[in-house]
Write a protein that holds these residues in place. Structure first.
Motif, short mmCIF file in Angstrom:
data_model
loop_
_atom_site.label_atom_id
_atom_site.label_comp_id
_atom_site.label_asym_id
_atom_site.label_seq_id
_atom_site.Cartn_x
_atom_site.Cartn_y
_atom_site.Cartn_z
N PRO A 355 0.82 -1.21 0.00
CA PRO A 355 0.00 0.00 0.00
C PRO A 355 0.85 1.26 0.00
CG PRO A 355 0.04 -0.96 2.17
CD PRO A 355 0.78 -1.91 1.27
N THR A 356 0.27 2.32 -0.52
CA THR A 356 1.00 3.59 -0.55
C THR A 356 0.15 4.68 0.09
OG1 THR A 356 0.12 4.02 -2.75
CG2 THR A 356 2.29 2.99 -2.61
N PRO A 357 -0.19 4.56 1.40
CA PRO A 357 -1.04 5.57 2.03
C PRO A 357 -0.29 6.87 2.25
CG PRO A 357 -0.27 4.00 3.66
CD PRO A 357 0.25 3.53 2.32
N PHE A 427 0.40 4.12 12.03
CA PHE A 427 0.05 5.51 11.72
C PHE A 427 -0.83 6.15 12.79
CE2 PHE A 427 0.34 4.23 7.01
CZ PHE A 427 1.71 4.39 7.05
N GLY A 428 -1.82 5.42 13.28
CA GLY A 428 -2.75 6.01 14.23
C GLY A 428 -3.66 4.96 14.82
N THR A 435 -4.24 1.72 12.31
CA THR A 435 -3.88 1.80 10.89
C THR A 435 -2.36 1.78 10.80
OG1 THR A 435 -4.00 4.22 10.98
CG2 THR A 435 -5.93 3.05 10.19
N PHE A 436 -1.86 0.96 9.88
CA PHE A 436 -0.41 0.83 9.73
C PHE A 436 -0.10 0.41 8.30
CE2 PHE A 436 -2.23 -3.02 11.62
CZ PHE A 436 -1.83 -4.02 10.76
N ALA A 437 1.18 0.53 7.92
CA ALA A 437 1.62 0.18 6.57
C ALA A 437 2.03 -1.29 6.53
CB ALA A 437 2.78 1.06 6.15
N TRP A 438 1.60 -1.97 5.48
CA TRP A 438 2.01 -3.36 5.28
C TRP A 438 3.32 -3.38 4.50
CZ3 TRP A 438 -0.47 -7.74 7.11
CH2 TRP A 438 -1.71 -7.53 7.72
N PRO A 439 4.40 -3.92 5.08
CA PRO A 439 5.65 -3.99 4.33
C PRO A 439 5.50 -4.86 3.08
CG PRO A 439 6.02 -4.38 6.68
CD PRO A 439 4.54 -4.43 6.45
N PRO A 440 6.27 -4.60 2.06
CA PRO A 440 6.18 -5.42 0.84
C PRO A 440 6.37 -6.90 1.14
CG PRO A 440 7.52 -3.47 0.45
CD PRO A 440 7.24 -3.51 1.92
N GLY A 441 5.46 -7.70 0.58
CA GLY A 441 5.55 -9.15 0.74
C GLY A 441 4.90 -9.69 2.00
N VAL A 442 4.45 -8.82 2.91
CA VAL A 442 3.85 -9.26 4.17
C VAL A 442 2.33 -9.27 4.01
CG1 VAL A 442 3.51 -8.73 6.61
CG2 VAL A 442 5.76 -8.44 5.56
N THR A 443 1.71 -10.41 4.33
CA THR A 443 0.26 -10.53 4.21
C THR A 443 -0.42 -10.87 5.53
OG1 THR A 443 0.43 -12.88 3.62
CG2 THR A 443 0.43 -11.28 1.81
N GLU A 444 0.36 -11.10 6.59
CA GLU A 444 -0.19 -11.37 7.91
C GLU A 444 0.62 -10.58 8.95
OE1 GLU A 444 -1.63 -15.78 8.41
OE2 GLU A 444 0.18 -15.80 7.16
N ALA A 445 -0.07 -10.18 10.01
CA ALA A 445 0.60 -9.43 11.07
C ALA A 445 0.04 -9.87 12.41
CB ALA A 445 0.42 -7.93 10.88
N ALA A 465 -2.29 -11.60 22.11
CA ALA A 465 -1.85 -11.60 20.72
C ALA A 465 -3.03 -11.91 19.80
CB ALA A 465 -0.74 -12.62 20.50
N LEU A 466 -3.21 -11.09 18.79
CA LEU A 466 -4.27 -11.28 17.80
C LEU A 466 -3.67 -11.19 16.40
CD1 LEU A 466 -7.00 -8.98 19.37
CD2 LEU A 466 -7.00 -11.46 19.38
N LYS A 467 -4.02 -12.14 15.55
CA LYS A 467 -3.49 -12.15 14.18
C LYS A 467 -4.51 -11.50 13.23
CE LYS A 467 -3.83 -15.49 11.36
NZ LYS A 467 -3.83 -16.75 10.60
N ILE A 468 -4.00 -10.82 12.23
CA ILE A 468 -4.87 -10.24 11.20
C ILE A 468 -4.19 -10.40 9.84
CG2 ILE A 468 -3.89 -7.91 11.52
CD1 ILE A 468 -6.66 -6.78 10.76
N THR A 469 -4.99 -10.66 8.82
CA THR A 469 -4.49 -10.73 7.44
C THR A 469 -4.71 -9.38 6.76
OG1 THR A 469 -6.61 -11.46 6.54
CG2 THR A 469 -5.08 -13.17 7.32
N ASN A 470 -3.97 -9.14 5.70
CA ASN A 470 -4.15 -7.86 5.03
C ASN A 470 -5.51 -7.75 4.33
OD1 ASN A 470 -3.49 -9.64 3.02
ND2 ASN A 470 -1.94 -8.35 2.07
N SER A 471 -6.14 -8.88 3.96
CA SER A 471 -7.49 -8.81 3.38
C SER A 471 -8.49 -8.35 4.43
CB SER A 471 -7.89 -10.17 2.81
OG SER A 471 -7.90 -11.15 3.82
N ARG A 472 -8.40 -8.89 5.66
CA ARG A 472 -9.29 -8.44 6.73
C ARG A 472 -9.05 -6.96 7.05
NH1 ARG A 472 -13.92 -10.00 7.82
NH2 ARG A 472 -14.40 -7.81 7.86
#
Length: 518
Positions: A355-357, A427-428, A435-445, A465-472
């Motif tokens: 993403p390029t926010p 970011f906030g 809200t945060f930036a997803w590093p290139p190639g990362v799809t889960e955090a 600890a809670l997991k989230i995917t970039n689609s969610r």
């Protein structure tokens, strides 16, 4: 009253009503093709004859591939709609009511243009020559013809100003216009049959995804399969037929050759840009700044039409740049265009992993509610309301055709850590949404929450600890912190999957990975 002509009626009335969005945009005199001025002149027998002729035509069109949904609605409401037209007294009363409604609509057509002209004359003492093209765009938004706009402009003096921007060349569409129109018609029919819920502007929206998700082939394939399975469970009927056709398009375009989905995303982006361009121009016409209130509103407009958050931000900055305007995406912080606007070039679909926010500085204070904007007459109530208590849009409800539970789930206890994973920058946390930036190639955090103090490191035993995917993340507009966990401290670490499928988390937080959530 001229004789009824079915072919003329289909082109002149049915097509116009369908194009405007359905029966709610019309009235009984138009639908039964009775001129308003003839309401007192025709007899009751003539009125009934016209009503019966139109009714018979509707019956023949119930299986029409383009108008079947509209006609079904007309047939259903026939008795109620036609009743006031059958008798002289009620017909005259209905004609007066419809005439007043049409008069209000006609007056509203000039509202956008008159407001823009008024603001320009207050600032410049007249209409700058370079702003005239923008006023024609604004007038067209209200449904005005060029000669109607020109007549309005002749009432005001024209003043010299800077040279107008160079014309923008249009880019060719890789997918045929016929296929794009067919997809748009099917999606519109799908929304009409459902009669409620979030709109479905694109094939990706049917899957509850956005253009930001266009490169996630695995997720798209899984969701297309779910829609197809749900369609097979439905009884035969209009919804089943529409879904079957949409699934065919999803498989051919979203799961086919990569050039097809790129072409489709480009076509959607161009359509959204064409819709937003005159609105951006209206917003920046006077002050040459896209103010925060208008930015937030137009951001929602872009999301409603299928763009993801990253693509919507990029498009708004690009469109403002076309007019040499600055952008106030964050209250009080104005970003100036870096250079003169380049020829029109629409943004390509942004992969979800890159993403390029345009982020705001990290802050522990919730952002202020948006100020009122400059394009008041184009405003409506967005389906995703931003308020002082919830600055981030509410997530679109999962469609009935997608029934699996996709909420963020607690991560397995003690996932192994790994070195070398990229850091996450937060970011906030306004409204309890990270809200945060997803590093290139990362799809889960992995998101770590702790009430007493910031999490020390990934795997902190005192943190949840809670997991989230970039689609969610893109569906929800961020990571939604559970209400029962607030206030708290949060930190985010990137994850990856090892060759054997095991989830691994970064062994340390980045410098900007922590934030307080209230």
């Amino acid at each position: 009253m001229r004789p009824f002509d079915s072919n003329d009626y289909r082109k002149r009335v049915l097509a116009a009503v369908d194009r405007r969005g359905g029966t709610s945009t019309s009235d009984s005199f138009e639908l039964y093709d009775i001129p308003l001025e003839d309401a007192e002149l025709i007899t009751d027998d003539q009125a009934v004859g016209r009503i019966e002729a139109v009714w018979a035509f509707w019956q023949k069109q119930r299986d029409h591939p383009k108008y079947r949904t509209l006609v079904a609605e007309l047939v259903k409401s026939h008795d109620t709609r036609s009743k006031p037209l059958r008798y002289t007294t009620s017909r005259i009363a209905e004609a007066r009511s419809v005439a007043a409604q049409r008069g209000q609509r006609d007056a509203g057509r000039y509202e956008l243009l008159d407001n823009a002209i008024e603001r320009l004359t207050e600032r410049y003492g007249g209409i700058p020559q370079s702003k005239r093209a923008g006023l024609f765009d604004i007038g067209a938004m209200g449904g005005l013809a060029p000669d109607e706009i020109e007549a309005r402009l002749r009432r005001h003096r024209t003043v010299d100003d800077e040279t107008p921007a160079a014309p923008r060349p249009a880019a060719p569409a890789p997918i045929s216009e016929q296929r794009l129109n067919q997809i748009a018609r099917l999606l519109g029919e799908f929304d009409q049959i459902r009669s409620g819920g979030e709109p479905t502007p694109t094939l990706l929206a049917l899957l509850r995804l956005t253009l930001d998700d266009a490169t996630d082939a695995d997720e798209i394939a899984e969701r297309v399969g779910m829609v197809a399975e749900r369609a097979r469970e439905m009884p035969a009927g209009p919804l089943r037929a529409v879904l079957d056709e949409l699934v065919v398009h999803c498989r051919a375009i979203l799961l086919g050759d990569i050039t097809r989905i790129i072409g489709y995303c480009k076509a959607v982006s161009e359509t959204v840009a064409d819709y937003l361009r005159p609105r951006v121009r209206a917003a920046v016409l006077v002050e040459d700044v896209l103010r925060h209130g208008d930015y937030e509103f137009l951001f929602e407009e872009a999301i409603d039409r299928g763009l993801g958050p990253a693509g919507a931000r990029t498009m708004l900055h690009n469109l403002a740049g076309e007019f040499g305007a600055a952008v106030e995406s964050v209250p009080g912080s104005i970003t100036r265009p870096a250079a003169a606007p380049a020829p029109r070039q629409q943004p390509a679909p942004v992969p979800r992993s890159t993403p390029t926010p345009q982020p705001a500085p990290v802050s522990q204070v919730s952002p202020a509610p948006p100020v009122s904007g400059r394009i008041d007459t184009t405003r409506r109530s967005p389906r995703r309301q931003r308020t002082a208590h919830s600055p981030v849009p509410e997530a679109a409800p999962v469609a009935p055709i997608l029934t699996r539970n996709t909420a963020p789930t607690p991560a397995p206890a003690g996932p192994p850590t790994a070195a070398g994973l990229p850091a996450v920058a937060v970011f906030g946390a306004g409204g309890g949404v990270l809200t945060f930036a997803w590093p290139p190639g990362v799809t889960e955090a992995m998101v770590y929450l702790r009430r007493d103090t910031p999490p020390t490191a990934p795997g902190d035993p005192a943190a949840t600890a809670l997991k989230i995917t970039n689609s969610r993340y893109h569906i929800d507009g961020g990571f939604v912190v559970p209400d029962n966990a607030r206030p708290c401290h949060a930190a985010v670490a990137s994850c990856r999957r090892a060759a054997n499928g095991t989830l691994e988390v970064a062994d340390a937080f980045g410098r900007r990975a922590r934030i307080e959530v209230r």
